[in-house]
Design an enzyme around this catalytic site. Sequence first.
Site, PDB file in Angstrom:
ATOM      1  N   ASP A  28       0.933  -1.236  -0.010  1.00  0.00           N
ATOM      2  CA  ASP A  28       0.148   0.037  -0.036  1.00  0.00           C
ATOM      3  C   ASP A  28       1.022   1.094   0.008  1.00  0.00           C
ATOM      4  OD1 ASP A  28      -2.376   1.669  -0.040  1.00  0.00           O
ATOM      5  OD2 ASP A  28      -3.091   0.892   1.961  1.00  0.00           O
ATOM      6  N   CYS A  59     -14.071 -23.080  22.147  1.00  0.00           N
ATOM      7  CA  CYS A  59     -13.346 -23.248  20.979  1.00  0.00           C
ATOM      8  C   CYS A  59     -12.411 -24.276  21.153  1.00  0.00           C
ATOM      9  CB  CYS A  59     -12.856 -21.863  20.486  1.00  0.00           C
ATOM     10  SG  CYS A  59     -11.919 -22.092  18.693  1.00  0.00           S
TER      11      CYS A  59
END
Length: 666
Positions: free
Chosen positions: A100, A283
């Site tokens: 970028d 999880c």
Amino acid sequence: MSSTEETSVGEFELLERDGLARLGRLETPHGPLATPALLPVVHPDPERQSCCPEEMARRWGVRAVITSAYITWRTPPLRTVAERDGIHRLLAFDGVVMTDSGAFQQHAYGSVEVGPEEILDFQDRIGSDIATVLDLFTEPDATEAEAAHALALTVERAERARASRRGLLAVPVQGGAHPELRARAAAEASRLGDILAVGGVVPLLERYRFRDLAQALAAARPNLAPEAPVHLFGTGHPMTFAFAALFGVDLFDSSAYHKFARRGKLLQPTGTVDLEGLREASCFCSLCSEHPLTEVARWPTAPREEQLARHNLLVSLEEVGRVRQAIRDGTLWELAERRAAGHPALQAGLLAAMARPEVFWPTEPEARRAFRETGPGSRERPAVRRFRSRLDLYRVGLGSPRTVPRMPLTPEYLARLPAQDRDGALIEWDTPSPIGPVPLELTELYPVGPYLGVDEFASPPPRLGPQELRRNLRPDPTLDVDRDWEPTWTSRQIERLLRWTYDRAVAVALAPELRGERSRRTGRLRRLTDGSGPAFVVGNDGLPRPTFLGGEHLHRLLPTGRGRVVVHADAVPFVREGRSLFSRFVVSADPALAPESSALLVDEDDHLLAVGRLQLAPLEMGRLRRGVAVRTTSHRASPGTAPESAGSEELDEDDEDEQGPPVVPE
Ligand code: GUN
Ligand code: ZN
């Protein structure tokens, strides 16, 4: 003609699609990149990465990252290494590196002290695979004059960048909240860029202004080149991936995995969770099986943030996988709706997307295998709105409808129906679909046929016994219930299906020549034959699909251009023999066609070569350099071959249905 010729850098191939969303393949100097893809944002300073690209690649198969050329440039030690060894060596990563330009720092800090040429040249020198133009970050509340000025400057910079850059170039699409400017920015980026990078949206994402994001994307989309991959700067939260993919976003970039970790937040595709409040093991991923998050919550800051960033990235990558699978399955709207349920703001964004069905229609497939409501909002999906608007046109001139309750489509039922309908009025089936009563002959068509809605379960259709059947279907006591009405109904159905698919003229001319054959098992219309063989095969999606013979009828009846895809002379011999038509050999296509439509494949003198099924939308044909535009399904049988070879594929489809669809949806 083959699809195996040399690929060149920048080429983007569409492999699977669901509306605007696509599974693609982008050729880069560091190999092919499968899209949609998430490009994790990594800091150019290895010391400041919460997870290094090498680990991302090794553990989770990350093939591409994005980093800041600007930060690299303004940090002397990093700049030295990057200029000497290249950006890949600096990052210790041999995948795809997009860089970028510093426009984001302009947004964050108000200015950047590098010029557009200098930063582009730097990106070239350090071996960036995808360099980004130094655009002017346009804030969402910029006035039209400010946004227009910034856009003009960005375009000027992009022009100069294009002139000097040989490698892949990402051109940002700015324009702020001004639809005409977004549209113009998209068109300019399409002219100049290899990757079209929708920008200026980070403030929208941060403030959950998904409605404004949808409006920006809807304004840009029709002007984004269909052959170029689309990047959305700042799509970091996994909750937003399905939403972005709906608009055809191919590349997401995420610093969210890292930024949220710093704030002790756990990213989930359904929202954000505070690590602080986490008490239960919820999880059991590979990371958690080693170190449960409940334990990580008590770690010292640095390792906790690193582990949380890893977890966030893992969750984000999983969601990209789900988006990709949903595109394959044709269930992306469903997934996006389920994600939108995670936050009212995202729900508002999806509503704003649905308010612009015309953005989606050109690529909206003629049929999908499934349509499942996630809630009342599903009733405004572009596919439903398109069906409704087509239905309004169809009803014109067909008299006032009679509505009958929904009943199983048994042969007995069908046999008796026309008894109350001898005057040719519409018989409308009171389906539990959002479309309301639907003409009986159209009830197998997408989205009605596979429609699975809440009403179906909340108020199931009544099971009618013989008495009710008689009462409902035979209001006229002079009629004979036991009379076999089926042939009457069948010819009516054939006429109406042709009218729906083509027009009244085709229906009136062709229907009397056709005889319908029904499946013995399900009673469904399966084949339409004329004196010499099958002319149409009715697929599981209820649409009459022409064989070559049917194609000849249509070719005679439809005006030139209608229903046709024109094949370039170079591809004519191949298509005539039943090979598929590649995108680059398409001369023109009827814009009314859509993916999964049947079409006539003709040469430039309008000679019929074959019939096929669209894989691309007409507006994509000829523009995508690679891939199949139309899959040939039927061509003239060569002398001596069995008639089945003229439409074998479609006959297979019929056999498939003979096994029957599942009775109870899973
Ligand atoms: N990163 C986040 N948003 C933007 C943007 O609008 N332009 C560029 N170049 N980078 C970004
Ligand atoms: Zn986990």
